[in-house]
Design a protein around this motif. Sequence first.
Motif, mmCIF file in Angstrom:
data_model
loop_
_atom_site.group_PDB
_atom_site.id
_atom_site.type_symbol
_atom_site.label_atom_id
_atom_site.label_comp_id
_atom_site.label_asym_id
_atom_site.label_seq_id
_atom_site.Cartn_x
_atom_site.Cartn_y
_atom_site.Cartn_z
ATOM 1 N N THR A 282 0.845 -1.203 0.000
ATOM 2 C CA THR A 282 0.000 0.000 0.000
ATOM 3 C C THR A 282 0.876 1.248 0.000
ATOM 4 O OG1 THR A 282 -1.705 -1.181 1.206
ATOM 5 C CG2 THR A 282 -1.850 1.218 1.222
ATOM 6 N N MET A 283 1.931 1.187 0.818
ATOM 7 C CA MET A 283 2.871 2.312 0.873
ATOM 8 C C MET A 283 3.509 2.552 -0.496
ATOM 9 S SD MET A 283 3.846 4.438 3.038
ATOM 10 C CE MET A 283 4.891 5.836 2.705
ATOM 11 N N VAL A 284 3.857 1.461 -1.166
ATOM 12 C CA VAL A 284 4.482 1.559 -2.487
ATOM 13 C C VAL A 284 3.522 2.204 -3.496
ATOM 14 C CG1 VAL A 284 5.277 0.149 -4.440
ATOM 15 C CG2 VAL A 284 6.176 -0.273 -2.144
ATOM 16 N N ALA A 285 2.257 1.772 -3.453
ATOM 17 C CA ALA A 285 1.270 2.364 -4.369
ATOM 18 C C ALA A 285 1.054 3.843 -4.052
ATOM 19 C CB ALA A 285 -0.049 1.604 -4.272
ATOM 20 N N LEU A 286 1.038 4.163 -2.757
ATOM 21 C CA LEU A 286 0.762 5.546 -2.349
ATOM 22 C C LEU A 286 1.915 6.489 -2.668
ATOM 23 C CD1 LEU A 286 -0.981 5.173 1.109
ATOM 24 C CD2 LEU A 286 -1.998 5.873 -1.048
ATOM 25 N N SER A 287 3.136 6.016 -2.500
ATOM 26 C CA SER A 287 4.255 6.963 -2.665
ATOM 27 C C SER A 287 5.290 6.564 -3.692
ATOM 28 C CB SER A 287 4.960 7.233 -1.345
ATOM 29 O OG SER A 287 4.470 6.448 -0.332
ATOM 30 N N GLY A 288 5.099 5.443 -4.378
ATOM 31 C CA GLY A 288 6.126 4.971 -5.315
ATOM 32 C C GLY A 288 6.354 5.904 -6.485
ATOM 33 N N LYS A 334 -9.076 4.932 9.883
ATOM 34 C CA LYS A 334 -8.850 6.042 8.957
ATOM 35 C C LYS A 334 -7.527 6.720 9.301
ATOM 36 C CE LYS A 334 -12.382 8.530 7.232
ATOM 37 N NZ LYS A 334 -13.552 9.435 7.224
ATOM 38 N N ILE A 335 -6.672 6.829 8.285
ATOM 39 C CA ILE A 335 -5.362 7.462 8.482
ATOM 40 C C ILE A 335 -5.241 8.614 7.502
ATOM 41 C CG2 ILE A 335 -2.873 7.073 8.516
ATOM 42 C CD1 ILE A 335 -3.408 4.116 8.861
ATOM 43 N N GLU A 336 -4.834 9.757 8.011
ATOM 44 C CA GLU A 336 -4.744 10.933 7.143
ATOM 45 C C GLU A 336 -3.672 10.741 6.066
ATOM 46 O OE1 GLU A 336 -4.119 14.596 9.218
ATOM 47 O OE2 GLU A 336 -4.744 15.776 7.477
ATOM 48 N N LEU A 337 -4.025 11.082 4.835
ATOM 49 C CA LEU A 337 -3.048 10.981 3.743
ATOM 50 C C LEU A 337 -2.079 12.148 3.800
ATOM 51 C CD1 LEU A 337 -5.298 10.067 0.671
ATOM 52 C CD2 LEU A 337 -3.598 8.593 1.757
ATOM 53 N N THR A 338 -0.806 11.855 3.531
ATOM 54 C CA THR A 338 0.191 12.926 3.373
ATOM 55 C C THR A 338 0.851 12.714 2.020
ATOM 56 O OG1 THR A 338 2.068 11.698 4.220
ATOM 57 C CG2 THR A 338 0.702 12.838 5.846
ATOM 58 N N ALA A 339 1.581 13.723 1.556
ATOM 59 C CA ALA A 339 2.203 13.615 0.233
ATOM 60 C C ALA A 339 3.151 12.421 0.164
ATOM 61 C CB ALA A 339 2.933 14.901 -0.104
ATOM 62 N N GLN A 340 3.700 12.028 1.316
ATOM 63 C CA GLN A 340 4.643 10.905 1.324
ATOM 64 C C GLN A 340 3.955 9.560 1.520
ATOM 65 O OE1 GLN A 340 5.246 13.683 3.363
ATOM 66 N NE2 GLN A 340 6.441 14.517 1.668
ATOM 67 N N GLY A 341 2.689 9.555 1.744
ATOM 68 C CA GLY A 341 2.001 8.288 1.991
ATOM 69 C C GLY A 341 0.935 8.503 3.038
ATOM 70 N N TRP A 342 1.237 8.167 4.261
ATOM 71 C CA TRP A 342 0.302 8.499 5.337
ATOM 72 C C TRP A 342 1.079 8.833 6.596
ATOM 73 C CZ3 TRP A 342 0.018 3.238 3.627
ATOM 74 C CH2 TRP A 342 0.573 2.317 4.524
ATOM 75 N N ASN A 343 0.398 9.556 7.467
ATOM 76 C CA ASN A 343 1.043 10.139 8.633
ATOM 77 C C ASN A 343 1.762 9.178 9.555
ATOM 78 O OD1 ASN A 343 1.181 12.838 8.814
ATOM 79 N ND2 ASN A 343 -0.965 13.100 9.383
ATOM 80 N N SER A 344 1.064 8.116 9.950
ATOM 81 C CA SER A 344 1.626 7.242 10.974
ATOM 82 C C SER A 344 2.902 6.593 10.461
ATOM 83 C CB SER A 344 0.631 6.173 11.369
ATOM 84 O OG SER A 344 0.413 5.324 10.273
ATOM 85 N N PHE A 345 2.924 6.266 9.165
ATOM 86 C CA PHE A 345 4.111 5.625 8.602
ATOM 87 C C PHE A 345 5.323 6.538 8.760
ATOM 88 C CE2 PHE A 345 7.172 4.536 5.415
ATOM 89 C CZ PHE A 345 7.153 3.139 5.391
ATOM 90 N N ASN A 346 5.124 7.835 8.442
ATOM 91 C CA ASN A 346 6.243 8.764 8.495
ATOM 92 C C ASN A 346 6.751 8.957 9.919
ATOM 93 O OD1 ASN A 346 6.151 9.157 5.761
ATOM 94 N ND2 ASN A 346 4.566 10.717 5.955
ATOM 95 N N SER A 347 5.830 9.003 10.884
ATOM 96 C CA SER A 347 6.287 9.226 12.251
ATOM 97 C C SER A 347 6.979 7.980 12.810
ATOM 98 C CB SER A 347 5.123 9.634 13.148
ATOM 99 O OG SER A 347 4.111 8.662 13.050
ATOM 100 N N ASP A 348 6.618 6.798 12.274
ATOM 101 C CA ASP A 348 7.278 5.559 12.711
ATOM 102 C C ASP A 348 8.704 5.454 12.186
ATOM 103 O OD1 ASP A 348 4.349 3.436 12.515
ATOM 104 O OD2 ASP A 348 5.122 4.761 14.077
ATOM 105 N N ASN A 349 9.028 6.268 11.185
ATOM 106 C CA ASN A 349 10.356 6.138 10.584
ATOM 107 C C ASN A 349 11.312 7.200 11.045
ATOM 108 O OD1 ASN A 349 10.749 4.009 8.180
ATOM 109 N ND2 ASN A 349 8.611 4.411 8.617
#
Length: 349
Positions: A282-288, A334-349
């Motif tokens: 999903t991350m790949v589709a969202l930000s690839g 529901k997870i807010e979309l961000t330009a890089q994918g989604w919020n929680s993913f970015n904060s986890d990294n």
Amino acid sequence: MLEDKNQERTSLEKLGEFGLIDHLTKNFEINHKSTLKGIGDDAAVFDHTEKTVLTTDLLIEGVHFDLSYMPLKHLGYKAVMVNLSDVYAMNATATSITVSLAVSNRFPLEALEELYAGIALAAKVFNVDLIGGDTTSSTSGMLISITAIGEAKEEEITYRSGAKPNDLLVVSGDLGAAYMGLQVLDREKEVFKVNPNNQPDLSPYSYIVERQLKPEARKDIVELLKEMEVLPTSMIDISDGLSSEILHLCKSSKVGCNLFEEKIPLDPTVISACEEFNVDSTMVALSGGEDYELLFTISQNDFDKIKGNPSLTVIGHMTDEREGAYLVTRGNTKIELTAQGWNSFNSDN
Ligand code: ADP
Ligand code: MG
């Protein structure tokens, strides 16, 4: 690994600028009545009956392309696709292109012939006239700038700004393959550096590698929508990744969006490559990015016309602006979309 086998090297200086332009462009034909003058004067002249659309892109070696795995013919083809995709995203017909080039003396004539073979193939398949360009030298590497010109009836042009709450969000084809193709090519490049005799077997990855090296702009989707008598309310092409393109539509149209994770179309080879590389599909589709599919919105009244078409997938719907733009996961969070994918993913990294 995908090195040009052609051993002949003719220096560019031998031909001179005019000889070079002439040599590279002599086999291009003009096919559109609207092209009144192509290459060979101070400027091209064209006469469109409808509105003119125009888009341009600049590609720089080492930033946008890597010639160690991108054959020059593919680069020429892809450089045209990237631009045509933007014309189609306006729901327009592409009619012509210009090609501007800066090359260092590291490139022989044969390399530019390869590049132009790719440009010629793209021009033929997508029926666009090469109507001009510019050629100059660069102190290092290669730069290519392509401009694509097209036409469309004023009432058929689709802007990013026309989506309304409750419109359906639709995408063509499948997502994430070009990004995973790049991961495979990057990995093979590293292996090649260590052992240049190692011949990679890319056959299990042929679809995703091809999506990276030879993307196809979705002219067919623009034609399909016309045939189906569906006029999208807004449209954009997917160059940066689904998530950032959705946000562009939302911002321009002043709407929100619910995107459903389970609906995102993924090719099985993308899913298996994601497992192999241990990345979230999903991350790949969202930000690839670099999918060059079309993302558009349609009125719910048009749903029956597109329903069941294998090239089109409804992946969500637009909402009120104040509701925001969200990914609804398979687990129904529901997870807010961000330009890089989604919020929680970015904060986890
Ligand atoms: P000018 O000096 O007016 O810029 P050029 O000598 O650069 O003209 O170009 C001569 C003609 O060749 C023009 O029609 C131009 O559009 C075309 N041309 C120049 N470079 C390219 C190229 N790389 N690909 C296609 N057409 C080109
Ligand atoms: Mg010039």
